[in-house]
Design an enzyme around this catalytic site. Structure first.
Site, PDB file in Angstrom:
ATOM      1  N   HIS A 222       0.806  -1.230   0.000  1.00  0.00           N
ATOM      2  CA  HIS A 222       0.000   0.000   0.000  1.00  0.00           C
ATOM      3  C   HIS A 222       0.839   1.280   0.000  1.00  0.00           C
ATOM      4  CE1 HIS A 222       0.306   0.006   4.384  1.00  0.00           C
ATOM      5  NE2 HIS A 222      -0.595  -0.927   4.562  1.00  0.00           N
TER       6      HIS A 222
ATOM      7  N   HIS B 152      -4.197  -8.707  15.281  1.00  0.00           N
ATOM      8  CA  HIS B 152      -4.377  -7.528  14.407  1.00  0.00           C
ATOM      9  C   HIS B 152      -5.228  -7.951  13.215  1.00  0.00           C
ATOM     10  CE1 HIS B 152      -3.629  -3.985  12.150  1.00  0.00           C
ATOM     11  NE2 HIS B 152      -2.458  -4.269  11.631  1.00  0.00           N
TER      12      HIS B 152
ATOM     13  N   GLU C 172      -5.698  -6.281  10.249  1.00  0.00           N
ATOM     14  CA  GLU C 172      -5.324  -5.897   8.882  1.00  0.00           C
ATOM     15  C   GLU C 172      -5.128  -7.173   8.061  1.00  0.00           C
ATOM     16  OE1 GLU C 172      -2.189  -2.955   8.485  1.00  0.00           O
ATOM     17  OE2 GLU C 172      -2.685  -2.651   6.372  1.00  0.00           O
TER      18      GLU C 172
ATOM     19  N   ASP D 223      -3.164  -8.424   5.951  1.00  0.00           N
ATOM     20  CA  ASP D 223      -1.933  -9.197   5.788  1.00  0.00           C
ATOM     21  C   ASP D 223      -1.777 -10.218   6.923  1.00  0.00           C
ATOM     22  OD1 ASP D 223      -1.682  -6.804   7.257  1.00  0.00           O
ATOM     23  OD2 ASP D 223       0.491  -6.767   7.072  1.00  0.00           O
TER      24      ASP D 223
ATOM     25  N   HIS E  74      -0.581  -1.303  15.072  1.00  0.00           N
ATOM     26  CA  HIS E  74      -0.638  -0.345  14.007  1.00  0.00           C
ATOM     27  C   HIS E  74      -2.045   0.193  13.750  1.00  0.00           C
ATOM     28  CE1 HIS E  74      -0.817  -0.301   9.331  1.00  0.00           C
ATOM     29  NE2 HIS E  74      -0.417   0.884   9.706  1.00  0.00           N
TER      30      HIS E  74
ATOM     31  N   ASP F  57       2.591  -6.052  14.420  1.00  0.00           N
ATOM     32  CA  ASP F  57       3.346  -5.228  13.462  1.00  0.00           C
ATOM     33  C   ASP F  57       4.598  -4.584  14.067  1.00  0.00           C
ATOM     34  OD1 ASP F  57       1.969  -5.475  11.065  1.00  0.00           O
ATOM     35  OD2 ASP F  57       0.581  -3.860  11.515  1.00  0.00           O
TER      36      ASP F  57
ATOM     37  N   TYR G 118      10.865   0.531   8.000  1.00  0.00           N
ATOM     38  CA  TYR G 118       9.534   0.107   8.457  1.00  0.00           C
ATOM     39  C   TYR G 118       8.991   1.115   9.476  1.00  0.00           C
ATOM     40  CZ  TYR G 118       6.199  -3.375  10.360  1.00  0.00           C
ATOM     41  OH  TYR G 118       5.088  -4.057  10.771  1.00  0.00           O
TER      42      TYR G 118
ATOM     43  N   HIS H  30       6.146  -9.456  10.851  1.00  0.00           N
ATOM     44  CA  HIS H  30       6.877  -9.277   9.586  1.00  0.00           C
ATOM     45  C   HIS H  30       8.375  -9.384   9.870  1.00  0.00           C
ATOM     46  CE1 HIS H  30       3.336  -7.837   7.414  1.00  0.00           C
ATOM     47  NE2 HIS H  30       3.123  -6.956   8.366  1.00  0.00           N
TER      48      HIS H  30
HETATM   49 FE1  FEO Z   1      -0.916  -3.454  10.102  1.00  0.00          FE
HETATM   50 FE2  FEO Z   1       1.166  -5.994   8.993  1.00  0.00          FE
HETATM   51  O1  FEO Z   1      -0.444  -5.027   9.225  1.00  0.00           O
END
Ligand code: FEO
Length: 398
Positions: free
Chosen positions: A24, A78, A80, A82, A145, A164, A192, A225
């Site tokens: 994104h 989370h 989101e 991903d 996040h 995150d 990041y 991540h």
């Molecule tokens: Fe806020 Fe890796 O998603």
């Protein structure tokens, strides 16, 4: 890939995305990973899932350890996509007894149209859950996040599963920080932070204080991540403290776009003045540099100097792009300056200044404009501006 045991009976079961190049708007030129973790105890628990196209890898990894149908609990740190992008399929497959998430997590899942009859169990900071020999504690990390975000801590293993936070977008075959090049790892972690978390820096400061108050013993941080911090988790905690206090160095970033190289000549002359003042200087032509790379350099730069030619009574579009992006990420305590060439109206510098003022930067100049091409005297003015900003950088931080 295959599962990797990160602690006794706790496994990384995520996926590596070698090919993603745009997350994104963030340039993931070295890919990323979607980390999920499986805790095998009397209650088998999956912490997070993966982006939807990688669900088969998640299932395959889990299946090498246990039958996915035997999983009892799902923790959604989370929502989101991903991380929660495979929740539907995983819930269908494992039929969990309970799905643990924050109150905002449940609200967000419902807003994403997850079924209302899922066995949601809303948890709060400090709440503990026994899994048998091990337990998990939940720590809400609102806005790190998203409003729904939380950490899962396993006290018996001194393991913090941090969603995150403390991550990097970097696809690697290695799973641990001490298996990769340290400098490259920290560069990805800084990128990041600069592009995802910088605007939440006050909340990062609060989180670090809360973690200290909770007196959590941590010898491993497992983000969603990138690499798992086992070598020295203190290093990433210290970096987050520094980044979230927005500590800057004797460094300047010059960002410009140019139509016929006049603004570029100004940029180079300003840089010349800065370098003569021994300021570490980075110059970025917006035509060839991605916004997320520039933002990474802004993270520890004391001065942000922006130049654009005037086009159609405005700045060039790429300058509007980076300024909009930067403003959203909220760098503070910076010196700012605007410059640019123009033909007959010259509004670009004024428009750049508006952004710099909105970000509350200390302006080094009302704006330096030159008409058409810079003369030797104009270039000297640019160099003088560079030297002036260099002196400001070396002065006290206000
Ligand atoms: Fe806020 Fe890796 O998603």
């Amino acid at each position: 890939m295959f599962p990797v045991e990160i602690k006794d009976k706790i496994y990384w079961v995520g996926a590596v995305d070698w090919n993603i190049r745009d997350f994104h708007g963030y340039s993931t030129y070295k890919g990323t990973t979607y980390n999920a973790y499986l805790i095998v105890d009397e209650k088998i628990t999956l912490v997070d899932t993966v982006k939807n196209p990688f669900k088969k890898e998640l299932i395959n990894n889990i299946s090498q350890i246990v039958d996915p149908g035997k999983i009892d609990y799902l923790i959604v740190n989370h929502v989101e996509m991903d991380h929660a992008g495979s929740v539907r399929e995983m819930v269908d497959l494992i039929q969990p007894e309970k799905i643990f998430c924050s109150a905002m997590g449940q609200k967000t899942m419902l807003a994403y149209n997850f079924p209302a009859d899922y066995p949601y169990e809303v948890v709060k900071t400090g709440q503990s859950l026994s899994l048998g020999k091990k337990s998990v504690q939940f720590i809400e990390t609102r806005m790190l996040h998203w409003p729904d975000s939380m950490f899962t801590y396993v006290p018996e293993d001194r393991l913090l599963i941090s969603s995150d936070a403390f991550g990097e977008h970097w696809a690697t075959s290695e799973r641990f920080d001490d298996e990769v090049d340290r400098a490259e790892l920290m560069a990805h972690a800084a990128k990041y932070y600069a592009n995802i978390l910088l605007l939440y820096s006050p909340l990062v400061q609060k989180l670090l204080a809360d973690v200290q108050k909770l007196n959590l013993a941590i010898d491993m941080i497992a983000p969603d991540h990138g690499l798992i911090w086992r070598g020295n988790p203190g290093a990433i905690l210290e970096a987050y403290d520094r980044w979230s206090r927005q500590v800057t160095g004797t460094k300047a970033v010059i960002i410009y776009d140019t139509m016929w190289h006049s603004t570029e000549q100004m940029a180079l002359a300003i840089a010349d003045g800065l370098i003569r003042e021994n300021i570490s200087t980075k110059i970025f032509n917006l035509r060839v540099t991605h916004r997320s790379e520039i933002m990474t350099e802004v993270l520890d730069a004391r001065a942000i100097i922006c130049g654009s030619s005037t086009l159609n009574n405005n700045m060039l579009p790429k300058m509007a792009d980076i300024l909009t992006y930067m403003k959203g990420l909220k760098p503070v305590n910076r010196i700012g300056a605007a410059f640019g060439s123009y033909g007959w109206s010259g509004e670009a510098v004024g428009h750049i200044n508006q952004y710099l003022e909105e970000m509350k930067f200390t302006l080094a100049t009302p704006g330096l404009k030159i008409q058409y091409g810079p003369s030797e005297a104009d270039l000297q003015k640019c160099q003088d501006l560079g030297r002036q900003i260099g002196q400001m950088i070396k002065g006290p931080v206000k």
